[in-house]
Every structure is written in structure tokens, then in C-alpha cells.
Design an enzyme around this catalytic site. Structure first.
Site, PDB file in Angstrom:
ATOM      1  N   HIS B 121     -35.189 -10.764 -19.651  1.00 44.15           N
ATOM      2  CA  HIS B 121     -33.872 -11.280 -19.266  1.00 44.15           C
ATOM      3  C   HIS B 121     -33.540 -12.404 -20.257  1.00 44.15           C
ATOM      4  O   HIS B 121     -34.447 -13.065 -20.770  1.00 44.15           O
ATOM      5  CB  HIS B 121     -33.996 -11.824 -17.838  1.00 44.15           C
ATOM      6  CG  HIS B 121     -32.715 -12.265 -17.208  1.00 44.15           C
ATOM      7  ND1 HIS B 121     -32.108 -13.465 -17.512  1.00 44.15           N
ATOM      8  CD2 HIS B 121     -31.934 -11.683 -16.274  1.00 44.15           C
ATOM      9  CE1 HIS B 121     -31.003 -13.586 -16.776  1.00 44.15           C
ATOM     10  NE2 HIS B 121     -30.882 -12.524 -16.018  1.00 44.15           N
ATOM     11  N   ASP B 198     -42.030 -14.465 -15.807  1.00 46.33           N
ATOM     12  CA  ASP B 198     -40.709 -14.607 -15.210  1.00 46.33           C
ATOM     13  C   ASP B 198     -40.721 -13.776 -13.929  1.00 46.33           C
ATOM     14  O   ASP B 198     -40.605 -12.555 -13.964  1.00 46.33           O
ATOM     15  CB  ASP B 198     -39.643 -14.120 -16.193  1.00 46.33           C
ATOM     16  CG  ASP B 198     -38.269 -14.029 -15.543  1.00 46.33           C
ATOM     17  OD1 ASP B 198     -38.128 -14.429 -14.373  1.00 46.33           O
ATOM     18  OD2 ASP B 198     -37.331 -13.553 -16.227  1.00 46.33           O
ATOM     19  N   GLN B 201     -37.616 -11.421 -10.387  1.00 46.21           N
ATOM     20  CA  GLN B 201     -37.551 -10.170  -9.624  1.00 46.21           C
ATOM     21  C   GLN B 201     -38.847  -9.891  -8.871  1.00 46.21           C
ATOM     22  O   GLN B 201     -38.839  -9.519  -7.710  1.00 46.21           O
ATOM     23  CB  GLN B 201     -37.243  -8.984 -10.562  1.00 46.21           C
ATOM     24  CG  GLN B 201     -35.907  -9.073 -11.265  1.00 46.21           C
ATOM     25  CD  GLN B 201     -34.722  -9.151 -10.312  1.00 46.21           C
ATOM     26  OE1 GLN B 201     -34.787  -8.692  -9.172  1.00 46.21           O
ATOM     27  NE2 GLN B 201     -33.638  -9.742 -10.778  1.00 46.21           N
ATOM     28  N   LYS B 224     -32.671 -14.719  -5.368  1.00 46.42           N
ATOM     29  CA  LYS B 224     -33.023 -13.304  -5.532  1.00 46.42           C
ATOM     30  C   LYS B 224     -34.034 -12.865  -4.475  1.00 46.42           C
ATOM     31  O   LYS B 224     -34.461 -11.718  -4.439  1.00 46.42           O
ATOM     32  CB  LYS B 224     -33.562 -13.049  -6.936  1.00 46.42           C
ATOM     33  CG  LYS B 224     -32.484 -13.233  -8.014  1.00 46.42           C
ATOM     34  CD  LYS B 224     -32.922 -12.684  -9.329  1.00 46.42           C
ATOM     35  CE  LYS B 224     -32.096 -13.213 -10.500  1.00 46.42           C
ATOM     36  NZ  LYS B 224     -30.750 -12.655 -10.552  1.00 46.42           N
ATOM     37  N   CYS B 364     -27.689  -9.144 -18.520  1.00 44.64           N
ATOM     38  CA  CYS B 364     -28.368 -10.265 -19.178  1.00 44.64           C
ATOM     39  C   CYS B 364     -29.649  -9.808 -19.868  1.00 44.64           C
ATOM     40  O   CYS B 364     -30.657 -10.534 -19.878  1.00 44.64           O
ATOM     41  CB  CYS B 364     -28.674 -11.384 -18.185  1.00 44.64           C
ATOM     42  SG  CYS B 364     -27.209 -12.108 -17.459  1.00 44.64           S
TER      43      CYS B 364
END
Lengths: 121, 407
Positions: B121, B198, B201, B224, B364
Site C-alpha cells: 500500500h 503493515d 488488513q 479497518k 492506493c
């Protein structure tokens, strides 16, 4: 709004864009991209005696981008430079017969922005 | 198993859009919030609001307790050793920037390198580009194939003794693939490099256990994972956080300030300058409670069932291109796709008219779309705990209708 956004006129200009292609000797031209989605439009103009003698556009994008650029080329052909320079986003809404809403404005006005850039406006 | 009743916990899903039942299929962009989250935030503002860590009076003590309680919940959710390992941030992006600026400035030098994948991302690309320009390190990019798998052989070659960090997604927000973090961490640690995941998600969609993950940093996004926007977190081991200089300067992150200098508070507060988003943290704590009641293993299973169902349905349509793996077991609850002859923006507008919210654009992740799939934009449907097969049916019917309109 239903599918009214995708009126006959928009679908028609999307499938059969008018003045799609390039001019041999344009006096003015510009290229712009919508970085959000990669849509791109090139506008070419042949200005003679302060009139739009010929116009062409090329590029790729969504139906709204292509149809509004196509409708715009129809609208400016033969018009005086002074009249064309006065065109604004409201005129695009009129050509499309619908106000597209904030999410699609960038698509609807890409052709106009490219035309303005070509004319140094 | 997650029952369809769960949908009733999310008031927003009762809305009608253009007169139609609302099928929200953009949970990868942001999730909707259950009533328990909305209520927890409301209750805090009504009964407990005061500045945390400052007041001596009852309300401030209560607010502090709730704020620190939320930190404990997040720590337990990802199996951290202690709540001291959780730094609250604005979002996952800020968590990554915190590492880039605070840890990066102190540890990455000219001639070093940082490795990321092409699948990241923008939030895990741009901070490393920006710091690279400042610190003169080399940014190395690992390829990803069309199935969304990271080229581990290339990665192994790219990681050298000068590699300081490998920063990689826990789950692609476009393809839903989950890189083998434990493997990657072994490669990195062998060469002395740290690993940042990251988790924007992955933490929201699969069980996370930082003791087994192998990573050194984990970036978490609140909105999220059913929490509110404006709150996220960075996880790192306490010893690592303690070696890092502060990120932002201001109130609460200091121990003592004179006109010439200051000394720092303990971790994690050293990294939380200024009045924090207490109400956001409390909302995130309530979201963690909600997810834990469902069980993250169940959440993952539910989404895999939906992905399998949606892939099967989508593949019955003509002219559909699906990006990434076609095996539901290899991905989280997200499917990127395109429909021949219908630009994704037109598709999203037409689906909206049918009450279906999907994402269209580059998500993104422009380098992934451009370099791996050679497209500028795709449509994307994504799921969460409240998604049902009926949402997918409604979406597929709307896609067919859109194609008739544009045909």
C-alpha cells in the site's frame, strides 16, 4: 437518479466518440491525465481567424470521461475562440444533460480542462 | 461460524441506498462499526471525558483507566507480552511513519538499504521513499507475481548485511494474499535486519500472534477492524521501543522540560505527544471485544467462505478478469476484478445505483497495478464479519445489469 446518469447520449458518445483521432497540423494541443484512475485525454485544435476550424481528441477512460470529451468537441467546432474560452463546468453539465456528482466530476471535466490547457487558459 | 444475524449489529447496514437494500462491499477501505463500538464512544463522551494522564480528579482518573484499558485490550488481541508494547497512533500510516522517522533516522545510514515489496500500500512505500531521500539509503523493491506471491528468492538476494529493515504487508489490500512473514523474518534476522509488517488488513481479518509472527514492528489500523477512524497502533517489543528516539514532541511524551531541553517519558507514552485520541482508543477497545467474541479464527473462516462463493459466482460471468489467486484458501476477504468493456469507475457508479458499494481505482497500490498487472484501475469487492452471500448475489446481479447498460 437510477441509471439516468448513463443516458442514451452519454452511452452513444462513449461507444462512438466524435472527432476521435488526431489532426495533421494542430495549432494548439494538450494532454492531461486523471491520476486517480489513469484516464487520459489529448485535445488538438486548429485555430484559424480566431475560430475553431477543426478539433480532435484521443485518449482512454471511463464512459463519462470519453462522452464528455466527445460532446465537447462537437460543441466547440466552428465556434469563436472568445466563446470557447468562456466555457465552464456548467456547460459540460448541460452537454451531458446531468450533473454527475462530486465523485465523477474529475471524469466529466477532464476534456474541458485539457481544452483549456491547449488554449493556454 | 458467523451467523447472518451479525449484520443486525451494524446500524448503518439498515440504510437504503437509491431505494435499494445496502450491500456494503468496501470493508478493505474501511469497516462499518457495530453498535457496541458506537455506544462505548458515546458513553465515554457522555460520562467520562477528561484529559487522560493529567488530572488528579475522579473523571480524569476514570478516563485514563479506560484509555489504558483499551491499550491492554489491543495488546491481548495480538498476544503482545505487555501493553507497554502498544503505541497509539492516528492510523497504520502514522505507525509506519513513526518507525521510518524515529527508528529510521537513528538506525539507517548512507549505504544501507531498506527492502519493500511491489505489493505494498502507498503507506508502506512513500515513507520509505521520503526517508530514503533524507538518509541516502537504497530502497529495494521485491517483485510479486500475478498470483500475488512475493519472489522469496529475489528477496533473499536483496537482503544483505547492509539491509536494516524489510517492510512488507501482512495481507495485500488488493489481492488478499498473505506473505510468509515468519520465513521473511528468518531471512532478515539472519542478516541482522528488522522486519516491519503493515498489518492494516491482516490484523482485521486473521488471528494475529506477535510472539509467533516473527516481526519486529506491526502497524495496526483501528477503522479497518470495526473501530473508529483516527486511531491505530504500533506494536514493537518494549526493549526495541526503548532504544528509539521520540517521533513527535509535545505534552505527555516528556518527563521534565526546561527551557533548554527535555527528558522523555517511558514507553509507550514517549511516542504519544499531545492529547491522545482517547475516545478513538476506547472505540478500538470495544471493537477488539466484539471481534474476540466472534473469534478471529471464525472471522477468517467466514471471509474465506465468502471469497470462495464470490469467486465461483464471478467466474460464471463472461469477460471477468480476476487479479490474484483464484484459490480462496490463499487469500483474505478481498477480490480485485475488471469487467470487459466497463471501466471500473462506471461499474462502481452503476453498482451504487443498485445499492452496492464497491471500490474502484488503484486502491492506493499504484505500483502493484501498474507493474504487475499493467492496469491503471480495477474494481474491488471486500468483506468483513457482517458481509453475507446475499450481498454478493446483489453485487453479481448488479454487475450483469451494468454490463447490459454499457453493452
Amino acid at each position: 437518479m437510477g441509471e439516468e446518469l448513463y443516458k442514451e447520449i452519454i452511452l452513444d458518445h462513449h461507444k462512438n466518440p466524435r472527432h476521435f483521432g488526431t489532426l495533421k497540423k494542430p495549432t494548439h494541443q494538450a494532454h492531461l491525465e486523471n491520476t486517480l484512475c489513469g484516464d487520459e485525454v489529448t485535445m488538438q485544435l486548429k485555430v484559424e481567424g480566431l475560430r475553431i476550424k477543426d478539433v480532435a481528441f484521443s485518449g482512454s477512460g471511463c464512459a463519462i470521461t470519453i462522452a464528455s470529451a466527445s460532446l465537447l468537441t462537437d460543441a466547440v467546432l466552428g465556434k469563436s475562440l472568445a466563446a470557447v474560452k468562456k466555457l465552464g463546468t456548467k456547460d459540460i453539465d448541460k452537454l451531458l444533460g446531468v450533473k454527475v456528482g462530486p465523485a465523477r466530476e474529475k471524469c466529466a471535466y477532464l476534456g474541458l480542462e485539457t481544452l483549456c490547457k491547449a488554449l493556454g487558459k | 461460524m458467523i451467523r447472518a444475524m451479525v449484520r443486525n449489529d451494524f446500524p448503518i447496514l439498515r440504510r437504503r441506498i437509491h431505494g435499494k437494500r445496502f450491500a456494503y462491499l468496501d470493508s478493505t477501505a474501511t469497516t462499518q462499526k457495530p453498535l457496541s463500538v458506537i455506544r462505548a464512544m458515546d458513553e465515554f463522551q457522555r460520562k467520562y471525558n477528561a484529559n487522560v494522564h493529567r488530572g488528579i480528579y475522579t473523571l480524569s482518573e476514570e478516563a485514563t483507566e479506560l484509555y489504558e484499558g483499551a491499550r491492554k485490550k489491543v495488546a491481548q488481541f495480538i498476544h503482545a507480552n505487555s501493553e507497554r508494547e502498544i503505541v497509539f497512533t492516528r492510523n497504520a500510516t502514522e505507525a509506519i511513519n513513526l518507525v521510518a522517522y524515529a527508528w529510521g533516522r537513528a538506525n539507517v545510514h548512507e549505504g544501507d538499504n531498506v527492502v519493500i515489496s511491489v505489493m505494498e500500500h502507498h503507506s508502506n512505500i512513500v515513507p520509505w521513499q521520503m526517508m530514503g531521500r533524507e538518509l541516502n539509503y537504497e530502497l529495494r523493491i521485491t517483485d510479486v507475481d500475478a498470483a500475488g506471491l512475493i519472489d522469496l528468492r529475489q528477496l533473499e538476494q536483496q537482503i544483505t548485511k547492509r539491509t536494516k529493515l524489510v517492510a512488507v504487508t501482512g495481507m495485500s489490500n488488493v489481492l488478499g494474499t498473505m506473505p510468509p512473514i515468519a520465513n521473511i523474518a528468518r531471512m532478515a534476522h539472519r542478516k541482522g535486519a528488522l522486519v516491519l509488517v503493515d498489518g492494516a488488513q491482516s490484523v482485521a481479518h486473521v488471528p494475529t500472534d506477535v510472539r509467533k509472527l516473527g516481526a519486529d514492528f506491526l502497524a495496526i489500523s483501528g477503522h479497518k477492524m470495526l473501530g473508529p477512524s483516527g486511531i491505530g497502533a504500533l506494536w514493537a517489543k518494549q526493549e526495541l521501543l526503548e532504544t528509539m528516539p521520540p517521533f513527535l514532541g509535545g505534552g505527555d511524551m516528556i518527563r521534565e522540560v526546561t527551557l533548554q531541553s527535555a527528558t522523555w517519558n517511558d514507553v509507550p507514552w514517549k511516542f504519544e505527544a499531545g492529547t491522545p485520541n482517547a475516545v478513538g482508543a476506547i472505540g478500538l477497545g470495544a471493537a477488539v471485544d466484539y471481534l474476540q467474541k466472534l473469534g478471529m479464527g471464525n472471522v477468517h473462516k467466514h471471509e474465506q467462505t465468502l471469497v470462495a462463493y464470490a469467486l465461483k459466482k464471478l467466474r460464471t460471468l463472461k469477460g471477468i478478469t480476476i487479479y490474484g489467486p483464484l484459490d480462496a484458501r490463499k487469500k483474505g476477504g478481498v477480490i480485485a476484478f475488471n469487467v470487459d468493456g466497463v471501466h471500473p469507475h462506471d461499474l462502481a457508479t452503476l453498482l451504487d445505483r443498485e445499492g452496492v458499494a464497491i471500490r474502484s481505482g488503484h486502491h492506493c497500490a499504484q505500483p502493484l497495478l501498474r507493474n504487475v498487472f499493467n492496469v491503471m484501475a480495477t474494481a474491488r469487492m471486500s468483506f468483513s464479519v457482517y458481509t453475507t452471500k446475499r450481498d454478493i448475489d446483489q453485487c453479481v446481479a448488479a454487475i450483469e445489469k451494468a454490463r447490459r447498460v454499457m453493452g
